[in-house]
Structures are given as C-alpha cells and as structure tokens.
Design an enzyme around this catalytic site. Sequence first.
Site, PDB file in Angstrom:
ATOM      1  N   ILE A  97      47.339  -0.755 -47.037  1.00 11.05           N
ATOM      2  CA  ILE A  97      46.892  -0.430 -48.404  1.00 11.05           C
ATOM      3  C   ILE A  97      45.490  -1.025 -48.609  1.00 11.05           C
ATOM      4  O   ILE A  97      45.297  -2.223 -48.415  1.00 11.05           O
ATOM      5  CB  ILE A  97      47.843  -1.026 -49.473  1.00 11.05           C
ATOM      6  N   GLY A 126      48.821  -4.800 -45.421  1.00 11.75           N
ATOM      7  CA  GLY A 126      48.586  -3.960 -44.241  1.00 11.75           C
ATOM      8  C   GLY A 126      47.682  -2.756 -44.460  1.00 11.75           C
ATOM      9  O   GLY A 126      46.465  -2.882 -44.547  1.00 11.75           O
ATOM     10  N   GLY A 137      64.006  -5.893 -36.521  1.00 14.10           N
ATOM     11  CA  GLY A 137      62.677  -6.439 -36.247  1.00 14.10           C
ATOM     12  C   GLY A 137      61.811  -6.581 -37.493  1.00 14.10           C
ATOM     13  O   GLY A 137      60.612  -6.841 -37.402  1.00 14.10           O
ATOM     14  N   LYS A 160      45.972 -13.627 -42.760  1.00 16.03           N
ATOM     15  CA  LYS A 160      46.124 -14.130 -44.148  1.00 16.03           C
ATOM     16  C   LYS A 160      46.232 -15.654 -44.193  1.00 16.03           C
ATOM     17  O   LYS A 160      45.733 -16.289 -45.120  1.00 16.03           O
ATOM     18  CB  LYS A 160      47.363 -13.507 -44.796  1.00 16.03           C
ATOM     19  N   ASP A 217      54.890 -16.234 -47.482  1.00 14.28           N
ATOM     20  CA  ASP A 217      54.021 -15.157 -46.995  1.00 14.28           C
ATOM     21  C   ASP A 217      53.368 -14.452 -48.193  1.00 14.28           C
ATOM     22  O   ASP A 217      52.157 -14.218 -48.216  1.00 14.28           O
ATOM     23  CB  ASP A 217      54.862 -14.178 -46.159  1.00 14.28           C
ATOM     24  N   LYS A 237      49.163 -14.191 -49.469  1.00 11.88           N
ATOM     25  CA  LYS A 237      48.473 -12.940 -49.806  1.00 11.88           C
ATOM     26  C   LYS A 237      48.011 -12.961 -51.258  1.00 11.88           C
ATOM     27  O   LYS A 237      46.909 -12.512 -51.581  1.00 11.88           O
ATOM     28  CB  LYS A 237      49.397 -11.752 -49.538  1.00 11.88           C
ATOM     29  N   GLU A 294      40.515  -6.630 -44.699  1.00 14.74           N
ATOM     30  CA  GLU A 294      41.386  -5.658 -45.375  1.00 14.74           C
ATOM     31  C   GLU A 294      42.832  -5.749 -44.896  1.00 14.74           C
ATOM     32  O   GLU A 294      43.775  -5.597 -45.677  1.00 14.74           O
ATOM     33  CB  GLU A 294      40.840  -4.244 -45.118  1.00 14.74           C
ATOM     34  N   GLU A 346      61.692 -12.284 -39.026  1.00 15.57           N
ATOM     35  CA  GLU A 346      61.573 -13.208 -37.899  1.00 15.57           C
ATOM     36  C   GLU A 346      62.908 -13.924 -37.669  1.00 15.57           C
ATOM     37  O   GLU A 346      63.759 -13.975 -38.569  1.00 15.57           O
ATOM     38  CB  GLU A 346      60.522 -14.280 -38.237  1.00 15.57           C
TER      39      GLU A 346
HETATM   40  N1  LIG Z   1      52.229  -7.343 -37.357  1.00 12.90           N
HETATM   41  C1  LIG Z   1      51.893  -6.864 -38.542  1.00 12.90           C
HETATM   42  O1  LIG Z   1      52.485  -5.892 -39.021  1.00 12.90           O
HETATM   43  C2  LIG Z   1      50.778  -7.504 -39.316  1.00 12.90           C
HETATM   44  C3  LIG Z   1      50.422  -6.975 -40.565  1.00 12.90           C
HETATM   45  C4  LIG Z   1      49.356  -7.514 -41.272  1.00 12.90           C
HETATM   46  C5  LIG Z   1      48.674  -8.599 -40.751  1.00 12.90           C
HETATM   47  N2  LIG Z   1      49.063  -9.120 -39.547  1.00 12.90           N
HETATM   48  C6  LIG Z   1      48.305 -10.262 -39.043  1.00 12.90           C
HETATM   49  O2  LIG Z   1      47.667  -9.892 -37.830  1.00 12.90           O
HETATM   50  C7  LIG Z   1      47.581 -11.009 -36.963  1.00 12.90           C
HETATM   51  C8  LIG Z   1      48.232 -10.647 -35.630  1.00 12.90           C
HETATM   52  O3  LIG Z   1      49.576 -10.300 -35.857  1.00 12.90           O
HETATM   53  P1  LIG Z   1      50.495  -9.635 -34.716  1.00 12.90           P
HETATM   54  O4  LIG Z   1      51.737  -9.203 -35.390  1.00 12.90           O
HETATM   55  O5  LIG Z   1      49.697  -8.664 -33.926  1.00 12.90           O
HETATM   56  O6  LIG Z   1      50.805 -10.943 -33.825  1.00 12.90           O
HETATM   57  P2  LIG Z   1      51.421 -10.976 -32.349  1.00 12.90           P
HETATM   58  O7  LIG Z   1      52.093  -9.711 -32.024  1.00 12.90           O
HETATM   59  O8  LIG Z   1      52.180 -12.250 -32.264  1.00 12.90           O
HETATM   60  O9  LIG Z   1      50.111 -11.098 -31.441  1.00 12.90           O
HETATM   61  C9  LIG Z   1      49.324 -12.247 -31.364  1.00 12.90           C
HETATM   62  C10 LIG Z   1      48.358 -12.112 -30.222  1.00 12.90           C
HETATM   63  O10 LIG Z   1      47.535 -13.287 -30.188  1.00 12.90           O
HETATM   64  C11 LIG Z   1      47.532 -13.799 -28.849  1.00 12.90           C
HETATM   65  N3  LIG Z   1      47.456 -15.262 -28.890  1.00 12.90           N
HETATM   66  C12 LIG Z   1      48.315 -16.109 -29.463  1.00 12.90           C
HETATM   67  N4  LIG Z   1      47.929 -17.376 -29.256  1.00 12.90           N
HETATM   68  C13 LIG Z   1      46.812 -17.303 -28.509  1.00 12.90           C
HETATM   69  C14 LIG Z   1      45.947 -18.282 -27.945  1.00 12.90           C
HETATM   70  N5  LIG Z   1      46.174 -19.588 -28.121  1.00 12.90           N
HETATM   71  N6  LIG Z   1      44.867 -17.847 -27.252  1.00 12.90           N
HETATM   72  C15 LIG Z   1      44.648 -16.525 -27.068  1.00 12.90           C
HETATM   73  N7  LIG Z   1      45.430 -15.551 -27.596  1.00 12.90           N
HETATM   74  C16 LIG Z   1      46.504 -15.952 -28.293  1.00 12.90           C
HETATM   75  C17 LIG Z   1      48.847 -13.371 -28.222  1.00 12.90           C
HETATM   76  O11 LIG Z   1      48.681 -13.337 -26.826  1.00 12.90           O
HETATM   77  P3  LIG Z   1      49.884 -12.885 -25.836  1.00 12.90           P
HETATM   78  O12 LIG Z   1      50.176 -11.452 -26.189  1.00 12.90           O
HETATM   79  O13 LIG Z   1      49.328 -13.019 -24.479  1.00 12.90           O
HETATM   80  O14 LIG Z   1      51.023 -13.796 -26.149  1.00 12.90           O
HETATM   81  C18 LIG Z   1      49.025 -11.988 -28.856  1.00 12.90           C
HETATM   82  O15 LIG Z   1      48.372 -11.013 -28.091  1.00 12.90           O
HETATM   83  C19 LIG Z   1      48.244 -12.161 -37.717  1.00 12.90           C
HETATM   84  O16 LIG Z   1      47.270 -12.898 -38.400  1.00 12.90           O
HETATM   85  C20 LIG Z   1      49.152 -11.479 -38.703  1.00 12.90           C
HETATM   86  O17 LIG Z   1      49.403 -12.237 -39.863  1.00 12.90           O
HETATM   87  C21 LIG Z   1      50.080  -8.591 -38.827  1.00 12.90           C
END
Ligand SMILES: NC(=O)c1ccc[n+]([C@@H]2O[C@H](COP(=O)([O-])OP(=O)(O)OC[C@H]3O[C@@H](n4cnc5c(N)ncnc54)[C@H](OP(=O)(O)O)[C@@H]3O)[C@@H](O)[C@H]2O)c1
Length: 440
Positions: free
Chosen positions: A138, A136, A189, A107, A203, A207, A131, A192
């Site tokens: 929805i 998430g 959890g 986002k 945030d 969106k 999407e 943050e």
């Molecule tokens: N979590 C949710 O519920 C949720 C919901 C909707 C949307 N999102 C969106 O989805 C995206 C990912 O969220 P997430 O919660 O999965 O984040 P996350 O758990 O922090 O995962 C981020 C991933 O990106 C990798 N990464 C970070 N910096 C990097 C770099 N410089 N080079 C290569 N890889 C890198 C990290 O690698 P390492 O694992 O090796 O550190 C990790 O695997 C975000 O845009 C977030 O806004 C998340």
Amino acid sequence: MAEPLKVGLAGLGTVGTAVVHLLQQGRDKLIARCGRPIEIAALSARSRGKKRGIDLKKFRWVADPVALARDPAIDVLVEVIGGAGDPARRAVETALRAGKPVVTANKALLARHGDQLAALAERHRVALNFEASVAGGIPIIKTLREGLNGSSFTRIYGILNGTCNYILSRMEQDRLAFADCLRNAQALGYAEADPSFDVEGHDTAQKLAILASLAFGTKVDPDAIYVEGISSITLADLDAAAELGYRVKLLGVAVRTEAGIEQRVHPTMVPKESAIAQVMGVTNAVTVDAEGLAPITLVGPGAGGMATASAVVSDLADIARGVCSPPFGRPADRMTAVRKAPMQRHEGGYYIRLLARDRPGSAATIARRLAQQQISIESIVQRHEVPPRGNGQSERSGEPVPVILITYATTEDAVRKALAAVRRDRVISGRPQVIRIEKN
Ligand SMILES: NC(=O)c1ccc[n+]([C@@H]2O[C@H](COP(=O)([O-])OP(=O)(O)OC[C@H]3O[C@@H](n4cnc5c(N)ncnc54)[C@H](OP(=O)(O)O)[C@@H]3O)[C@@H](O)[C@H]2O)c1
C-alpha cells in the site's frame, strides 16, 4: 539510453528474491517509465550456498553487506535484511555517508533510528526511501509525504498487521478461539513461531511510529506509543461487538489532540459499516483524516514478497528519475519532539465486559462506581446462562453473569478508576475486558 541505475541488494529472503524477479520481469516497463534501466550490480546475504530460486551466477556476490554499501560499482543500496541493529543499520549508514541513496523495507530500523538516518541522508543530499516498511504494497508513505503534503492531518489509523487481522477474521467467521486461529496462522506461514511481536501489537507500533512522524512532523518515537495486543480477545467479545453493530480490529491510531499527539495500538471496536471494518484476512488498510478532506482509506496487501517488492521497486524508480524528497516529508531539523498525550486522557466510548457475581446488589454497585466517575452507559446487555430444562438446577445457577456495557464518550482515567473500584468491591470475578471504540 541513459546510464542504468546500479543496485546493490543486501538481503535475499522473501523480499529480496522478489525484488530480483520484479526487476527482471519489469525491465522494459521500468525503462519506459524512468528513461533508464534499473539493474542489479551486486548481491549480499548471509549464506551464499542457499537455494533461492534465482540464478546467482548472473550477479556479483559481496559477502559483507557493509562492503556492498560502499562498493563503487553500485549507485543505490537496497537493504532488505531487517532488524534495528547491524549489519542492516551499518550498511544503511555506510551507503548514505558514501553519498548513495538507500531503499529499505526495514520498519524496525526506521522506528528506532528514523530521524537520525533522515538527517544523515539530508546531509549527504541523497534519498532514503522506505515505502515497503509500512503496509507492504500500500503506497501510504508516498501518500502522506507527497500526495497529501498540502494537508493538515488530524488522525491516521489502520490495520497494519496482517497476522492479527487474519486471526480476528478467522475467529469471527469460523467461530474459533484465539489459540486455534493462531496455530492456523502459524501453519499457513502468516505467523512466526514466536508470534508475540505480532499479536502483542509491537509490529503495529513500529509502523505507527513511522506513519505518525510523517503525518505530524514529529521525531519517530515508538516509546511514545501505548501498546496492547489481541491475545485477550475472546469469541464472546466478537459476538457482543457484532450484536452491538461493531467489529473488533487491532488498530494503530495516531491522533492530534489538545494534549499532544496520542499514539496507541490496541484492539478496537469499529462501526461495522466503516471502510476499515470490511477489511478481512491478511489485508491491511490505512485511513487518513485531514482538515477539509473526507477520510481517505487505502486497502491492500500488507506483506508478502511480491507486494513488498513492488514498493521497493517503486522507490527505486523514483531514484532512477532523480527524485529526492525529504524522508519524513520535511527537513530533518524541522521534525519536532513528540508532545505525547497521556493515555489516561484518551477520550472515547468503551466496551466493558464484566463477570458480575450473582448476588444481590452487584449490579447496583457496578452502576454506582461508574456514576462516580461520570461514566454514562449507552447500552447494557446482561446474559443469564439458562441451563437446559430438566437438569434439576434452578434457572439462576449462582455462576457469575456476563455483563456487557457500552459507554458514551468518557476518559481512560475514569474507566480505569471505576473498574479498579469495582474489583475492590469484589462484585466481579476475574479481570474486566475493556475494548476502546473508534468512531469514523
Ligand atoms: N516478508 C514480508 O512480507 C515483509 C513485508 C514488509 C517488510 N518486510 C521487511 O523486509 C525486510 C526483509 O524481510 P524478509 O521477510 O525478506 O526477511 P528474510 O526472508 O528473513 O530475509 C532476510 C535476508 O537477510 C539476510 N541476512 C540476515 N542476516 C544477515 C547478515 N548478518 N548478513 C547478511 N545478510 C543477512 C538473509 O540471508 P540468508 O538468506 O542467507 O539467511 C536473508 O536473505 C525486513 O526488514 C522486514 O521487516 C518484510
């Protein structure tokens, strides 16, 4: 069988690992639905050695996500790294320039660079699907972009941040203070370590910027949004809201008005019986108002690995089928600059909680200042705290008296001017609490 769609997956955190699981578990179903398999060809993340609960040996590792984006062995890039800057931005741009469609959950990236990325995708005739970036699991992006693309939208609003909705729900249900609920959300959890991005409304604003653009055909502009968070909300506000037939939610609201598009994020009182008021805990909800259509409300999980991965995989399934819709529902050069309706011109009812000094004339002064701004009062509640009997004090303790006002529809400007005058008159203690009311 047709050739598989080969995915390059950049990011292996909460969402990325769930995408790996979902593609593996749902393989046969996806073949049946798309007519071809969807397979991960290569992966990228920051640290190769990290334990992630997936068998990395099965996949090719590419250390640099930008190199992955241009890798000839992949057909589509999934970007689930996050952040508006590099490497996410450069990886997405590189894939689009290489003629590869992109699926992203990011986002922050879309709110900041959405129109430019949409133009790039269009120039290279590839899909840019997002999407998962809003609410998430929805399917609100598709609903706006495709399901309702014959409709003329008048308003879109929703609970877009599960952390804030969890905190407000816990405060109300367990009679806890904001700070206690925030600590609880962090322990579970849901929030943050630095929760300000969520609780101060930023945030939700990112969106909302994406949804407003889809609904009103405007360029994505998070700076056009008025933003207020929930950290000033007290139990007293929630109690008063309940007594008056409302519930408090952090809403993102985008409305078409004569003055332009109003986009705002703030704590909002919604009628207790409305669909959005029923949504408790980390759940998200979005209501869409369109001309000639009764309101449509979608409710569901707004975050979490599997919910978000389901949206990512659905976007991949579209690409596997060859679907390529304009990212924001219209050609990028038809996205217009936002004509921003100033917040001062916002019209609606207001909840105002004041601490009136317990001295003669305070109430009359407050009433006069409101009347000078043509603000009419729908209801007023004055709470005298009665000390326990036998403690030797008079019934009126001299402490400031909470006064709660609900106004009829008025303007933000009138409310701000009236309250500034009341403060200058020194008839209240502290800052007035103001919560806007959103009728359904
Ligand atoms: N979590 C949710 O519920 C949720 C919901 C909707 C949307 N999102 C969106 O989805 C995206 C990912 O969220 P997430 O919660 O999965 O984040 P996350 O758990 O922090 O995962 C981020 C991933 O990106 C990798 N990464 C970070 N910096 C990097 C770099 N410089 N080079 C290569 N890889 C890198 C990290 O690698 P390492 O694992 O090796 O550190 C990790 O695997 C975000 O845009 C977030 O806004 C998340």
